[in-house]
Scaffold this motif. Sequence first.
Motif, mmCIF file in Angstrom:
data_model
loop_
_atom_site.group_PDB
_atom_site.id
_atom_site.type_symbol
_atom_site.label_atom_id
_atom_site.label_comp_id
_atom_site.label_asym_id
_atom_site.label_seq_id
_atom_site.Cartn_x
_atom_site.Cartn_y
_atom_site.Cartn_z
ATOM 1 N N SER A 1 0.808 -1.210 0.000
ATOM 2 C CA SER A 1 0.000 0.000 0.000
ATOM 3 C C SER A 1 0.847 1.270 0.000
ATOM 4 O O SER A 1 0.320 2.359 -0.209
ATOM 5 C CB SER A 1 -0.942 0.009 1.212
ATOM 6 O OG SER A 1 -0.211 -0.043 2.420
ATOM 7 N N ILE A 2 2.149 1.138 0.233
ATOM 8 C CA ILE A 2 3.056 2.282 0.098
ATOM 9 C C ILE A 2 3.949 2.139 -1.117
ATOM 10 O O ILE A 2 4.095 3.074 -1.920
ATOM 11 C CB ILE A 2 3.909 2.469 1.372
ATOM 12 C CG1 ILE A 2 3.035 3.035 2.494
ATOM 13 C CG2 ILE A 2 5.105 3.404 1.115
ATOM 14 C CD1 ILE A 2 3.764 3.310 3.791
ATOM 15 N N VAL A 3 4.558 0.971 -1.322
ATOM 16 C CA VAL A 3 5.542 0.864 -2.397
ATOM 17 C C VAL A 3 4.891 0.959 -3.775
ATOM 18 O O VAL A 3 5.464 1.574 -4.692
ATOM 19 C CB VAL A 3 6.383 -0.427 -2.244
ATOM 20 C CG1 VAL A 3 5.570 -1.680 -2.548
ATOM 21 C CG2 VAL A 3 7.622 -0.359 -3.132
ATOM 22 N N GLU A 4 3.693 0.416 -3.955
ATOM 23 C CA GLU A 4 3.063 0.509 -5.275
ATOM 24 C C GLU A 4 2.704 1.950 -5.655
ATOM 25 O O GLU A 4 3.025 2.388 -6.756
ATOM 26 C CB GLU A 4 1.849 -0.408 -5.367
ATOM 27 C CG GLU A 4 2.208 -1.829 -5.728
ATOM 28 C CD GLU A 4 1.032 -2.623 -6.283
ATOM 29 O OE1 GLU A 4 -0.122 -2.281 -5.976
ATOM 30 O OE2 GLU A 4 1.281 -3.590 -7.017
ATOM 31 N N PRO A 5 2.039 2.728 -4.781
ATOM 32 C CA PRO A 5 1.805 4.121 -5.169
ATOM 33 C C PRO A 5 3.091 4.918 -5.323
ATOM 34 O O PRO A 5 3.152 5.833 -6.147
ATOM 35 C CB PRO A 5 0.917 4.668 -4.042
ATOM 36 C CG PRO A 5 0.962 3.678 -2.950
ATOM 37 C CD PRO A 5 1.311 2.375 -3.560
ATOM 38 N N PHE A 6 4.131 4.578 -4.579
ATOM 39 C CA PHE A 6 5.407 5.267 -4.765
ATOM 40 C C PHE A 6 5.957 4.989 -6.160
ATOM 41 O O PHE A 6 6.412 5.896 -6.872
ATOM 42 C CB PHE A 6 6.414 4.822 -3.696
ATOM 43 C CG PHE A 6 7.735 5.526 -3.808
ATOM 44 C CD1 PHE A 6 7.896 6.805 -3.285
ATOM 45 C CD2 PHE A 6 8.818 4.928 -4.433
ATOM 46 C CE1 PHE A 6 9.114 7.479 -3.395
ATOM 47 C CE2 PHE A 6 10.031 5.580 -4.550
ATOM 48 C CZ PHE A 6 10.184 6.860 -4.030
ATOM 49 N N LEU A 7 5.923 3.736 -6.585
ATOM 50 C CA LEU A 7 6.392 3.377 -7.928
ATOM 51 C C LEU A 7 5.519 4.013 -9.010
ATOM 52 O O LEU A 7 5.970 4.252 -10.123
ATOM 53 C CB LEU A 7 6.391 1.856 -8.090
ATOM 54 C CG LEU A 7 7.405 1.086 -7.243
ATOM 55 C CD1 LEU A 7 7.133 -0.410 -7.318
ATOM 56 C CD2 LEU A 7 8.833 1.389 -7.692
ATOM 57 N N THR A 8 4.279 4.273 -8.677
ATOM 58 C CA THR A 8 3.337 4.849 -9.637
ATOM 59 C C THR A 8 3.503 6.362 -9.769
ATOM 60 O O THR A 8 3.332 6.917 -10.858
ATOM 61 C CB THR A 8 1.889 4.524 -9.206
ATOM 62 O OG1 THR A 8 1.725 3.108 -9.138
ATOM 63 C CG2 THR A 8 0.870 5.098 -10.183
ATOM 64 N N LEU A 9 3.883 7.033 -8.690
ATOM 65 C CA LEU A 9 3.785 8.489 -8.665
ATOM 66 C C LEU A 9 5.118 9.221 -8.497
ATOM 67 O O LEU A 9 5.206 10.411 -8.814
ATOM 68 C CB LEU A 9 2.828 8.908 -7.543
ATOM 69 C CG LEU A 9 1.390 8.385 -7.711
ATOM 70 C CD1 LEU A 9 0.600 8.565 -6.419
ATOM 71 C CD2 LEU A 9 0.694 9.083 -8.865
ATOM 72 N N SER A 10 6.134 8.550 -7.991
ATOM 73 C CA SER A 10 7.408 9.240 -7.778
ATOM 74 C C SER A 10 8.090 9.549 -9.101
ATOM 75 O O SER A 10 8.265 8.670 -9.950
ATOM 76 C CB SER A 10 8.354 8.379 -6.927
ATOM 77 O OG SER A 10 9.639 8.980 -6.876
ATOM 78 N N SER A 11 8.510 10.817 -9.271
ATOM 79 C CA SER A 11 9.225 11.191 -10.499
ATOM 80 C C SER A 11 10.726 10.970 -10.376
ATOM 81 O O SER A 11 11.477 11.243 -11.326
ATOM 82 C CB SER A 11 8.930 12.661 -10.852
ATOM 83 O OG SER A 11 9.258 13.516 -9.781
#
Length: 688
Positions: free
Chosen positions: A227-237
Amino acid sequence: MADAKELNPALTTWDGALGLPHFDRISDDDFAPAFERAMADHLAEIDAIADNSEAPSFVNTVEALEVAGDALSRVAAIFFTRAGADTNPAIQALEREIAPKLSAHYSKIGANKALFSRIDALWRGRQSLGLTQEQAIVLERHWKGLVRSGAQLAGDEQQRLAAINGRLAELGTRFGQNVLADESDWAMFLTEDDELAGLPDFLTDAMAGAAAERGRPDAHAVTLSRSIVEPFLTLSSRRDLREKAFRAWTARGLSGGEHDNREVMKETLALRAEKAKLLGYENFAALKLDNTMAKTADAVDTLLMDVWEKAVGAAGEDEKELQALVAEEGANHEIEAWDWRYYAEKLRTRKFAFSESEVKPYLQLEKILEACFAVAGRLFGISAVHRPDIVAYHPDVRVYEIRDDKDEAFAIFLGDYFNRATKRSGAWMNALQSQHRLTLPNGSKGELPIVINVCNFAKPAEGKPALLSLDDARTLFHEFGHALHGMLSDVTYPSVSGTGVDRDFVELPSQLYEHWLTVPEILRAYALNYRTGEAMPDALMEKVLKAANFNQAFATVEYTACALVDMHLHTAETPPADPVAFQDGVLNAIGMPTAIAMRHAIPHFLHIFSGDGYAAGYYSYMWSEVLDADAFEAFEETGDVFDPQEAEQLRKEILSRGGSVRAEDAYRAFRGKMPSPDAMLRGRGLIS
């Protein structure tokens, strides 16, 4: 054996509110003596059944077996709930100790010749016993269970099987604990503003909370919680940080140190192959598939490869679009696995004019829970009453009474939703207590189901709302679908209660329930902005629904690769000496795109190595998806997805029946036919 004075009655006498255990009266030290006593008592009950001087009957043998070991079931239910959802070093140490002891305990029961003689006599004479359909299935389960425990093997083979089972129990426990250790030990702490580039408030809030939990209130933490690593991979530039997080995420179980799972996997696969041969099966997959809808590895392979070819072709076209976005930015790198989610989100924003950060403020955990309960109310006439006054096994766990249309409680539901370092990853449902109507040794007649849903959503910082992604919301609905299967059960015998069904049928209720999340009237009522309370605008909802199939080729590839590797591992003529190299060989052979990774690489593939529940069975999610897509079409065909007649049919023919009827018969009774894969392929956007 422990003295009675050493035993904590709170483990076996559940006389707390709503019939729950007094969790707050149970300490870690209580479990070991309780297990010893409960196993001894269970063996005494088994001996009494086996040595009964009366001729075997269904009542004095099968029904007696159904209620034997009640105390052991209770101790184990509480212990393994703690071990999975709120563990600690003492619990983990006992888990490593108790797993082989429990295996030896059940092997001893399987080797009881007198017991098998009684069951075998009933099995051979079953046609003259006048059994109901449910009783016939229960008898068959006990007979096959004893056969698979080695009841028909010679003494030395029986001993070898018991040794294999004991060692597999040890290995499964070690595998799961290794993955949890790798997940808990790793965090990437970000302290500079530029390291948070591209991240919305909902994610930075969750990362701040995760850092504070780890003693770093000055930082934001990227953890290996999905729930943290997936959105990070999705949104971090920050591509460099995405790569670092992705490599850590996919390296769980491959640390090279004490938590490395390579040798665990190698030994597990070898022992499973040996076990299958001992029991007369060609391979472990054949053993596991014997009691399923699919029946054979060939049938599984046919479905998976048909889907695989369509998904890989579609993913190739998607990758070209993502690569064009890279070029637009003036970069020249190839799309790598840590890039896909990031550029897919950019592409989705362009195609459908919305981003995940626009949707997430409308998906509050509290409101999605309300939606989940409201759908169950519309379909089945039930309601959930929150009981904040009742203490569960962790402060985060919520307790609900589930009431019928007469306002009578018929089930208890526990929801455990937030990630913590003491909880294994993923999401699951389990039952502390299953519904049935038999009389127990203590004189009580029947039991209400007590069901738990466990998830790993990011816990927000103090005072902030818990916001879900659309995938998180689907997970919540999915697990509650499993919970409904357990809570709406209406059978006589515990062994076929609720989710006690074929492995490739068990995901039907859960995956079917997911469909109601995105019903427009449900979104309008419950997808409310946490700041303003306003409903998701129709324009945004329309975009979300239109984008439902976006990136489905990616999701299908990462899932199907896992299912294919699982099946290849368990059908190999010779167990692989290097399972990781074997995995890579399978992926190369089927043409795995280099820009997509398996959803679960085998060193952290808990489904198939932390116990064998889904070993040679990970395909079952897709097998069940064929059913659930067709089943939801049954509702859509009526013009009302809450059609009361279809809902009653679903409850009557599937949810209430558990395993008391054959899976195929249950589905045909509901739908009138067996489905083709077409509805599932349409649902994934792989065919029109």
